[in-house]
Design a protein around this motif. Structure first.
Motif, PDB file in Angstrom:
ATOM      1  N   PHE A 138      24.116  31.903  -9.670  1.00  0.00           N
ATOM      2  CA  PHE A 138      24.540  31.990 -10.127  1.00  0.00           C
ATOM      3  C   PHE A 138      26.402  31.994 -10.673  1.00  0.00           C
ATOM      4  O   PHE A 138      26.713  31.862 -11.378  1.00  0.00           O
ATOM      5  N   LEU A 143      26.930  28.417 -11.027  1.00  0.00           N
ATOM      6  CA  LEU A 143      26.860  27.945 -12.133  1.00  0.00           C
ATOM      7  C   LEU A 143      27.443  28.355 -13.845  1.00  0.00           C
ATOM      8  O   LEU A 143      27.950  27.663 -14.129  1.00  0.00           O
ATOM      9  N   CYS A 144      27.829  29.594 -13.805  1.00  0.00           N
ATOM     10  CA  CYS A 144      29.089  30.173 -14.742  1.00  0.00           C
ATOM     11  C   CYS A 144      30.425  29.240 -14.423  1.00  0.00           C
ATOM     12  O   CYS A 144      30.662  29.585 -16.118  1.00  0.00           O
ATOM     13  N   SER A 188      31.244  35.557 -13.608  1.00  0.00           N
ATOM     14  CA  SER A 188      30.685  34.655 -12.555  1.00  0.00           C
ATOM     15  C   SER A 188      31.500  35.645 -11.166  1.00  0.00           C
ATOM     16  O   SER A 188      31.352  35.642 -10.773  1.00  0.00           O
ATOM     17  N   PHE A 215      32.935  25.477  -8.066  1.00  0.00           N
ATOM     18  CA  PHE A 215      31.147  25.212  -8.237  1.00  0.00           C
ATOM     19  C   PHE A 215      30.278  24.607  -7.106  1.00  0.00           C
ATOM     20  O   PHE A 215      29.140  24.990  -6.772  1.00  0.00           O
ATOM     21  N   ILE A 264      27.312  27.120  -4.653  1.00  0.00           N
ATOM     22  CA  ILE A 264      26.151  26.085  -5.379  1.00  0.00           C
ATOM     23  C   ILE A 264      25.767  25.594  -3.954  1.00  0.00           C
ATOM     24  O   ILE A 264      24.363  26.243  -3.741  1.00  0.00           O
ATOM     25  N   ILE A 266      29.608  26.263 -16.470  1.00  0.00           N
ATOM     26  CA  ILE A 266      29.263  26.340 -17.497  1.00  0.00           C
ATOM     27  C   ILE A 266      30.807  26.430 -18.283  1.00  0.00           C
ATOM     28  O   ILE A 266      30.673  26.629 -19.456  1.00  0.00           O
TER      29      ILE A 266
END
Length: 228
Positions: A150, A153-154, A118, A193, A197, A157
């Motif tokens: 990305f 998203l990392c 990330s 996040f 995003i 996760i």
């Protein structure tokens, strides 16, 4: 890059900076989750803990009265002797070995590795945004938007992997901790996040070609925007 695009990119960059700051705070701090054992009696010590991606901190707290928030041993902000150890996949030590055995080591290794990815995407996105201000380089906004998306998203996760790690630890019969709650580092990760995003999507929209001013025009027929 047109003047209108420049203004939008600058506003989006402010949001990106906030998101990056929140992500860095989450990655380098160790207040993702606070763990607490059952308090059998008052006027005695108990051992609470908090941890992040890199280390586990245990704190011995003298309990005089029950935690009003119902968190067992704590709150963690109470004074007490504190002992922090990095996880065994970075350094050796008794505390790290106990943590490794009881919390599924692969979960924390995965969360830390994903967080590093990330950060990598975030750096690439930042470079693309900086260079996009050059003449004729507004096409870099597209990869910048994807890199920030990305990165977001990392980090989410990584958040989910840490959630599973905490759940495994609480459910294990080998640990003394039976209660937990997520702390401010976890909140920073979730906030980063959302911001990254949204910023990535905004950069992709900004980089899209301008729509025709009249419904009967095609994109090729529309008059190009001019700089002020």
């Amino acid at each position: 890059m047109f003047e209108e695009q420049v203004t939008k990119v600058k506003i989006t960059s402010v949001v990106i900076v906030v998101g990056m700051s929140a992500m860095l705070a989450a990655v380098v701090t160790d207040h993702w989750a606070v763990l607490s054992p059952r308090v059998e009696k008052l006027n005695a010590t108990c051992e609470a803990a908090h941890f992040g991606l890199w280390r586990l901190c245990k704190k011995t707290i003298f309990m005089v009265k029950e935690d009003p928030q119902g968190k067992g041993c704590g709150p963690i902000s109470l004074p007490g002797a504190k002992n922090c150890s990095y996880f065994k996949h970075f350094t050796s030590g008794e505390e790290a070995e106990v943590f490794e055995v009881k919390t599924q080591k692969e979960y924390n290794i995965s969360a830390a590795a994903i967080a590093i990815f990330s950060l990598f995407f975030m750096i690439l996105g930042t470079l693309c945004v900086i260079f996009s201000f050059g003449k004729g380089r507004d096409y870099l906004l597209r990869p910048a938007g994807m890199f920030f998306a990305f990165a977001g998203l990392c980090i989410i996760i990584s958040v989910e992997v840490m959630r599973q790690s905490v759940k495994r630890m609480i459910d294990s019969d080998e640990t003394i901790w039976i209660e937990y709650y997520y702390s401010w580092s976890f909140t920073c990760a979730c906030a980063s996040f959302t911001l990254l995003i949204l910023s990535g999507a905004a950069l992709l929209l900004i980089s899209m070609p301008h729509m025709p001013r009249n419904p009967w025009e095609t994109c090729m027929d529309a008059e190009p925007d001019t700089l002020d």
